[in-house]
Design a protein around this motif. Structure first.
Motif, short mmCIF file in Angstrom:
data_model
loop_
_atom_site.label_atom_id
_atom_site.label_comp_id
_atom_site.label_asym_id
_atom_site.label_seq_id
_atom_site.Cartn_x
_atom_site.Cartn_y
_atom_site.Cartn_z
N LEU A 167 -50.70 35.15 -1.01
CA LEU A 167 -49.59 34.27 -1.35
C LEU A 167 -49.42 33.34 -0.16
O LEU A 167 -48.93 33.75 0.90
CB LEU A 167 -48.31 35.06 -1.60
CG LEU A 167 -47.08 34.22 -2.00
CD1 LEU A 167 -47.31 33.50 -3.32
CD2 LEU A 167 -45.83 35.08 -2.07
N ARG A 168 -49.86 32.12 -0.34
CA ARG A 168 -49.88 31.19 0.78
C ARG A 168 -48.48 30.67 1.09
O ARG A 168 -47.63 30.56 0.20
CB ARG A 168 -50.86 30.06 0.48
CG ARG A 168 -52.29 30.60 0.29
CD ARG A 168 -53.30 29.58 -0.12
NE ARG A 168 -54.57 30.23 -0.48
CZ ARG A 168 -55.60 30.41 0.33
NH1 ARG A 168 -55.53 29.98 1.58
NH2 ARG A 168 -56.69 31.01 -0.09
N ALA A 169 -48.25 30.39 2.35
CA ALA A 169 -46.92 29.98 2.81
C ALA A 169 -46.38 28.83 1.97
O ALA A 169 -47.07 27.83 1.75
CB ALA A 169 -46.99 29.57 4.28
N GLY A 170 -45.16 28.99 1.49
CA GLY A 170 -44.52 27.95 0.71
C GLY A 170 -44.86 27.96 -0.77
O GLY A 170 -44.29 27.19 -1.54
N LYS A 171 -45.79 28.83 -1.21
CA LYS A 171 -46.19 28.90 -2.61
C LYS A 171 -45.42 29.98 -3.34
O LYS A 171 -44.89 30.92 -2.74
CB LYS A 171 -47.70 29.17 -2.73
CG LYS A 171 -48.58 28.12 -2.05
CD LYS A 171 -48.47 26.76 -2.72
CE LYS A 171 -49.42 25.76 -2.11
NZ LYS A 171 -49.32 24.42 -2.73
N LYS A 172 -45.37 29.86 -4.65
CA LYS A 172 -44.69 30.84 -5.49
C LYS A 172 -45.66 31.70 -6.30
O LYS A 172 -45.27 32.73 -6.84
CB LYS A 172 -43.73 30.12 -6.46
CG LYS A 172 -42.56 29.41 -5.78
CD LYS A 172 -41.60 30.41 -5.15
CE LYS A 172 -40.36 29.72 -4.58
NZ LYS A 172 -39.43 30.69 -3.96
#
Length: 665
Positions: A346-351
């Motif tokens: 889960l990449r930073a800033g992603k949902k």
């Protein structure tokens, strides 16, 4: 007269053959068989679990070579390494001179070949994977050189035994194949020289495998192994440093082909486009509970990623770039040899989580148990179990590290190399206040096996276990000794240096009204011994694993389940609404302690009250979430990022919430 002449002629040919064979023996008695050049179809087209055997492709072996007629025996190997005699009979295997040598690593097999080459002035080596299959088939195209069935006389306990059953490994006790090679199907697996990697579809000449990889190929299958793994085309692999009772080797005399190796396998998606920018965390102080989302996302079948129906036993950590990394096993059966470890980011800033991709695999070995942790000093740690075969009892423990947010990982290192009980890794590795790494493992695959503790004081280079066996068990109906009560244990270091742990099973009966309670284990001597007492929490059972950890803000957090559907005699727990009304709730709940586990004043059902139909995956399946129901089962793992957000995963779902939400009435 003619008949007499014919008999004499046959005897002449027989003695000529014997003489020829005698001349083929080398200086330490290894009989060598001539394998002529030729072309064959390598691989097979079978089901998903054997997808690495396809595509079938034509392979030309351009030059003949000599191959040992049998696997290298104890007597032959010990001419090189007399000290190996100490391993004869280990776990009941390979005691006699003419039994196949086992407990030999890849590097040791290569060293034997180098010693023999120097001794005789001739090139000896391990066979390439292609040479091995070519020689095994001996011109056949069937599953075995005997046809599509392997006769009973070739079989040695061809099924998985949780505790391996000793059998004779004496070589050349059954008929050879058409080219004079013995024991190509079974007896013991055999090291090949190739790094394991996917096949290519185009015709190949003298292939030598990949340029690099994680595992070296082994071939032929072994005793105590289902017969399907003994097929000519079946591919297996081992970490080069590994060695156990299933694997030996045979050798080739002849120069290694000068063919250029294929490139290393493509980098998996969880290692691609990984930001190396340090993330700036903003403290989250508001009550937050986000609707759970799926993190186990099936990849497209065209990618070739080995994704199976049963995805379970997860681990999770945060990365300094702001990403979350989750890993879990994917298999058709929990004790299957097809098992692989997948991961998602889960990449930073992603949902939305990335699609699942390969994280760790040892071909045809069960790899139950995964743990991830970030030491907050720049290094991610991945610890995993690796079986000798199938099942999940006799595991070694391996470790990898990453200093670039998981964009690349070190080669696996065997931190506990013996394939024995007590090595089934549990998610929840942690770093103590002293800077030590701690890993917990199931001590026994039985339901009442306890949890073992392993400690490294030098960043994973050396590991010790503080376990000591007391004279008497600490409570009735359990003889787990100096272990945490219950399997799948989760533990936390208290402020005074003691350890507090909770686990599944080994419960304590309080009285006829209260019934059984989950056992709380306390150690005041670094895990060497534990004292047991009943906690306030109900027991959990199959398909459930709890989480216990310290939050950044100080309190202890425990996440567990009110009961086990179909297993518990009493279902649900009493919860209190803000107006004081008591109601019955069912499923996953969180508990908070502000006094180091003495009391747990906050116990809250993990739901925001909205009606949802969700899929918990694995053993959970579909369930209803509403004001009185949360997830009923799941193996839990959790991490907390520096912004104080708690990230919890079950077998299929990802939850995101805060301490402020837990404390909210």
């Amino acid at each position: 007269m003619f008949c007499r002449w014919l008999v004499l002629f046959c005897l002449f040919l027989f003695h000529t053959c014997l003489k020829s064979n005698a001349q083929q023996k080398n200086s330490i008695g290894i009989q060598l068989v001539d394998i002529k050049a030729g072309t064959f179809s390598m691989g097979s087209e079978r089901g998903k679990e054997d997808a690495d055997e396809s595509p079938v492709h034509d392979v030309t072996i351009s030059k003949g070579f000599k191959m040992s007629a049998t696997e290298i025996t104890n007597k032959q190997y010990e001419a090189f390494d007399p000290e190996h005699n100490k391993l004869r009979g280990k776990q009941g295997f390979s005691l006699k001179d003419d039994e196949a040598v086992v407990f030999v690593s890849y590097d040791e097999a290569v060293a034997f070949c180098a010693w023999l080459s120097k001794k005789e002035g001739k090139p000896y080596r391990l066979p390439t994977e292609a040479e091995w299959e070519y020689a095994c088939r001996a011109g056949t195209t069937t599953d075995y050189f005997t046809g599509n069935e392997l006769p009973a006389e070739y079989q040695k306990l061809q099924h998985t035994n949780r505790t391996p059953v000793p059998v004779s490994l004496q070589v050349a006790q059954t008929a050879p194949n058409e080219w004079g090679l013995y024991d190509m199907h079974g007896n013991v697996e055999e090291w090949c020289s190739d790094w394991y990697g996917a096949y290519v579809a185009s015709p190949q000449t003298d292939p030598v495998g990949r340029q690099t990889g994680m595992s070296r190929v082994t071939r032929g299958g072994s005793h105590n192994t289902p017969v399907r793994y003994l097929r000519s085309a079946n591919r297996q692999g081992m970490l080069p440093e590994d060695k156990h009772w299933l694997t030996g080797f045979r050798i080739v005399q002849g120069a290694l082909p000068r063919t250029k190796a294929l490139p290393a396998e493509p980098t998996p998606a969880n290692c691609l486009q990984v930001s190396q920018q340090k993330y700036v965390w903003q403290k989250e102080t508001q009550p937050v509970f986000e609707a759970p989302v799926t993190y186990v996302i099936k990849p497209d079948s065209s990618t070739g990623i080995p994704f199976y129906k049963h995805n379970h036993c997860p681990a999770i950590t945060w990365c300094p770039n702001g990403d979350l990394l989750a890993a879990w096993f994917s298999a058709n059966n929990e004790n299957g040899r097809e098992m692989t470890i997948l991961a998602s980011r889960l990449r930073a800033g992603k949902k939305t989580w990335d699609t699942a991709s390969l994280f760790f695999m040892v071909p045809d070995r069960n790899t139950t148990g995964t743990s991830l942790v970030y030491d907050q000093k720049g290094t991610l740690y991945h610890i995993n179990g690796v079986e000798a075969a199938g099942d999940w009892q006799n595991l070694a423990m391996v470790m990898r590290t990453s200093t670039n947010n998981g964009a690349s990982w070190s080669k696996p290192v065997l931190i506990e190399p013996e394939h024995v009980k007590r090595h089934q890794v549990i998610a929840g590795s942690q770093v103590t206040r002293e800077g030590w790494l701690v890993q917990f493992c199931d001590a026994d695959p039985s339901s009442r096996g306890g949890t073992a503790m392993y400690i490294s004081k030098d960043k994973g280079t050396h590991w010790t276990t503080p376990y000591t066996l007391p004279n008497t068990p600490k409570f009735k109906d359990s003889a787990i000794g100096g272990l945490i009560a219950g399997i799948h244990g989760s533990a936390v270091q208290l402020k005074d240096g003691r350890w507090l742990a909770l686990g599944r099973n080994d419960n304590i009966k309080v009285d006829s009204v209260t019934g059984e309670r989950m056992t709380m284990s306390i150690s005041g001597d670094g895990g060497a011994s534990w004292q047991y007492s009943p906690s306030i929490f109900p027991p959990i059972s199959s398909g459930q694993r709890l989480v216990l950890r310290r939050l950044n803000e100080g309190p202890l957090l425990m996440v567990s389940f009110t009961h086990c559907p179909g297993k518990s005699t009493v279902e649900g727990m009493d919860f209190t609404r803000p107006n004081g009304e008591v109601y019955k709730g069912y499923g996953m709940y969180a508990a908070l302690s502000y006094d180091e586990g003495k009391t747990w004043p906050v116990i809250k059902l993990l739901t925001d009250g909205h009606l949802r139909q969700l899929n918990g995956g694995a053993w959970t399946g579909m369930f209803r979430m509403d004001s009185t129901h949360s997830e009923p089962k799941g193996y839990l793992a959790a991490t907390q990022t520096p912004d104080n957000v708690i990230h919890l995963i079950s077998s299929n779902l990802y939850y995101r919430f805060t301490l402020a939400w837990l404390q909210q009435p």
